[in-house]
Motif scaffolding. Sequence first.
Motif, short mmCIF file in Angstrom:
data_model
loop_
_atom_site.label_atom_id
_atom_site.label_comp_id
_atom_site.label_asym_id
_atom_site.label_seq_id
_atom_site.Cartn_x
_atom_site.Cartn_y
_atom_site.Cartn_z
N ARG A 105 0.83 -1.20 0.00
CA ARG A 105 0.00 0.00 0.00
C ARG A 105 0.87 1.25 0.00
NH1 ARG A 105 -3.10 -0.98 5.31
NH2 ARG A 105 -0.95 -1.35 5.84
N ALA A 106 0.25 2.37 -0.30
CA ALA A 106 0.98 3.64 -0.33
C ALA A 106 1.47 4.02 1.07
CB ALA A 106 0.09 4.74 -0.90
N VAL A 107 0.70 3.67 2.09
CA VAL A 107 1.10 3.99 3.46
C VAL A 107 2.39 3.24 3.82
CG1 VAL A 107 0.40 3.83 5.87
CG2 VAL A 107 -1.26 4.46 4.14
N ASP A 108 2.49 1.99 3.38
CA ASP A 108 3.72 1.22 3.63
C ASP A 108 4.92 1.89 2.96
OD1 ASP A 108 2.32 -0.75 5.04
OD2 ASP A 108 1.85 -1.83 3.20
N ARG A 109 4.71 2.40 1.78
CA ARG A 109 5.81 3.06 1.06
C ARG A 109 6.22 4.36 1.73
NH1 ARG A 109 3.08 0.63 -3.50
NH2 ARG A 109 4.54 -0.83 -4.45
N VAL A 110 5.26 5.11 2.26
CA VAL A 110 5.57 6.36 2.96
C VAL A 110 6.37 6.08 4.22
CG1 VAL A 110 4.57 8.32 4.20
CG2 VAL A 110 3.61 7.61 2.01
N ILE A 111 5.96 5.07 4.97
CA ILE A 111 6.68 4.72 6.18
C ILE A 111 8.08 4.23 5.84
CG2 ILE A 111 6.74 3.11 8.13
CD1 ILE A 111 3.65 3.30 8.14
N ALA A 112 8.20 3.41 4.79
CA ALA A 112 9.52 2.93 4.37
C ALA A 112 10.39 4.09 3.91
CB ALA A 112 9.37 1.90 3.26
N PHE A 113 9.80 5.07 3.22
CA PHE A 113 10.55 6.25 2.79
C PHE A 113 11.08 7.02 4.00
CE2 PHE A 113 10.51 10.82 1.81
CZ PHE A 113 11.50 10.84 0.86
N ASP A 114 10.25 7.16 5.02
CA ASP A 114 10.67 7.86 6.23
C ASP A 114 11.81 7.11 6.92
OD1 ASP A 114 10.56 9.95 8.08
OD2 ASP A 114 9.23 8.80 9.40
N VAL A 115 11.70 5.80 6.97
CA VAL A 115 12.76 4.99 7.56
C VAL A 115 14.05 5.12 6.74
CG1 VAL A 115 13.48 2.61 8.07
CG2 VAL A 115 11.19 3.38 8.69
N LEU A 116 13.93 5.12 5.42
CA LEU A 116 15.11 5.27 4.56
C LEU A 116 15.81 6.61 4.80
CD1 LEU A 116 13.80 3.77 1.21
CD2 LEU A 116 15.67 2.89 2.60
N THR A 117 15.03 7.66 4.99
CA THR A 117 15.66 8.96 5.24
C THR A 117 16.36 8.98 6.60
OG1 THR A 117 13.59 9.89 6.09
CG2 THR A 117 14.07 10.23 3.76
N ILE A 118 15.76 8.34 7.59
CA ILE A 118 16.39 8.29 8.92
C ILE A 118 17.71 7.51 8.84
CG2 ILE A 118 16.15 7.35 11.25
CD1 ILE A 118 13.13 8.01 10.98
N ILE A 119 17.70 6.42 8.09
CA ILE A 119 18.93 5.63 7.95
C ILE A 119 19.97 6.41 7.15
CG2 ILE A 119 19.89 3.49 7.04
CD1 ILE A 119 17.11 2.23 7.60
N ALA A 120 19.55 7.16 6.15
CA ALA A 120 20.49 7.99 5.40
C ALA A 120 21.11 9.06 6.30
CB ALA A 120 19.78 8.63 4.21
N ILE A 121 20.32 9.62 7.18
CA ILE A 121 20.84 10.60 8.13
C ILE A 121 21.84 9.94 9.07
CG2 ILE A 121 20.19 12.09 10.07
CD1 ILE A 121 17.50 12.50 8.49
N THR A 122 21.54 8.72 9.48
CA THR A 122 22.49 7.96 10.30
C THR A 122 23.81 7.78 9.57
OG1 THR A 122 20.66 6.79 11.36
CG2 THR A 122 22.85 5.79 11.53
N GLY A 123 23.72 7.47 8.28
CA GLY A 123 24.93 7.32 7.48
C GLY A 123 25.73 8.61 7.40
N MET A 124 25.03 9.73 7.27
CA MET A 124 25.71 11.02 7.22
C MET A 124 26.44 11.32 8.54
SD MET A 124 23.01 13.51 5.36
CE MET A 124 22.11 12.98 3.94
N VAL A 125 25.80 10.97 9.63
CA VAL A 125 26.43 11.19 10.94
C VAL A 125 27.65 10.29 11.10
CG1 VAL A 125 26.08 10.95 13.43
CG2 VAL A 125 24.33 12.04 12.03
N LEU A 126 27.54 9.06 10.65
CA LEU A 126 28.69 8.15 10.73
C LEU A 126 29.85 8.66 9.87
CD1 LEU A 126 26.94 4.67 10.69
CD2 LEU A 126 28.10 5.77 12.61
N VAL A 127 29.54 9.16 8.68
CA VAL A 127 30.59 9.73 7.83
C VAL A 127 31.21 10.95 8.49
CG1 VAL A 127 31.01 10.89 5.63
CG2 VAL A 127 29.67 8.80 5.68
N ALA A 128 30.39 11.76 9.15
CA ALA A 128 30.92 12.93 9.86
C ALA A 128 31.87 12.50 10.97
CB ALA A 128 29.77 13.76 10.44
#
Length: 86
Positions: A29-52
Motif C-alpha cells: 500500500r501507499a502507506v507502507d511506502r511512505v513509512i519505508a521512505f521515512d525509515v530510509l531517510t532516517i537511515i540515510a541521516i544515520t549514514g551522514m552522521v557516521l561519515v561525519a
Amino acid sequence: MVEVLITVAGVIAGAAFFLALVRFVKGPRAVDRVIAFDVLTIIAITGMVLVALVEGRVIYLDVALVYALLSFLGVIVIARYLEGAS
C-alpha cells in the motif's frame, strides 16, 4: 575500539537500509511506502552522521540536520495528501 563500533553501526545501518528498501519497493500500500521512505531517510541521516564521525567534518552534521527537516516536511505533505485521497 571506536573504529570497530562505527564499522558495526555502518553494517547495521546498511542492512536496515536494504530491508527498508525492500519494503519500499514491495509496498503493497501507499502507506507502507511512505513509512519505508521515512525509515530510509532516517537511515540515510544515520549514514551522514557516521561519515561525519569518520571524516571529522562537522559540516556533514549540518547537512544531516537540513536533510532531516526537509524529509520530515516531505513525509507530512505526503501523509496529508494520502489522508485527503482516502
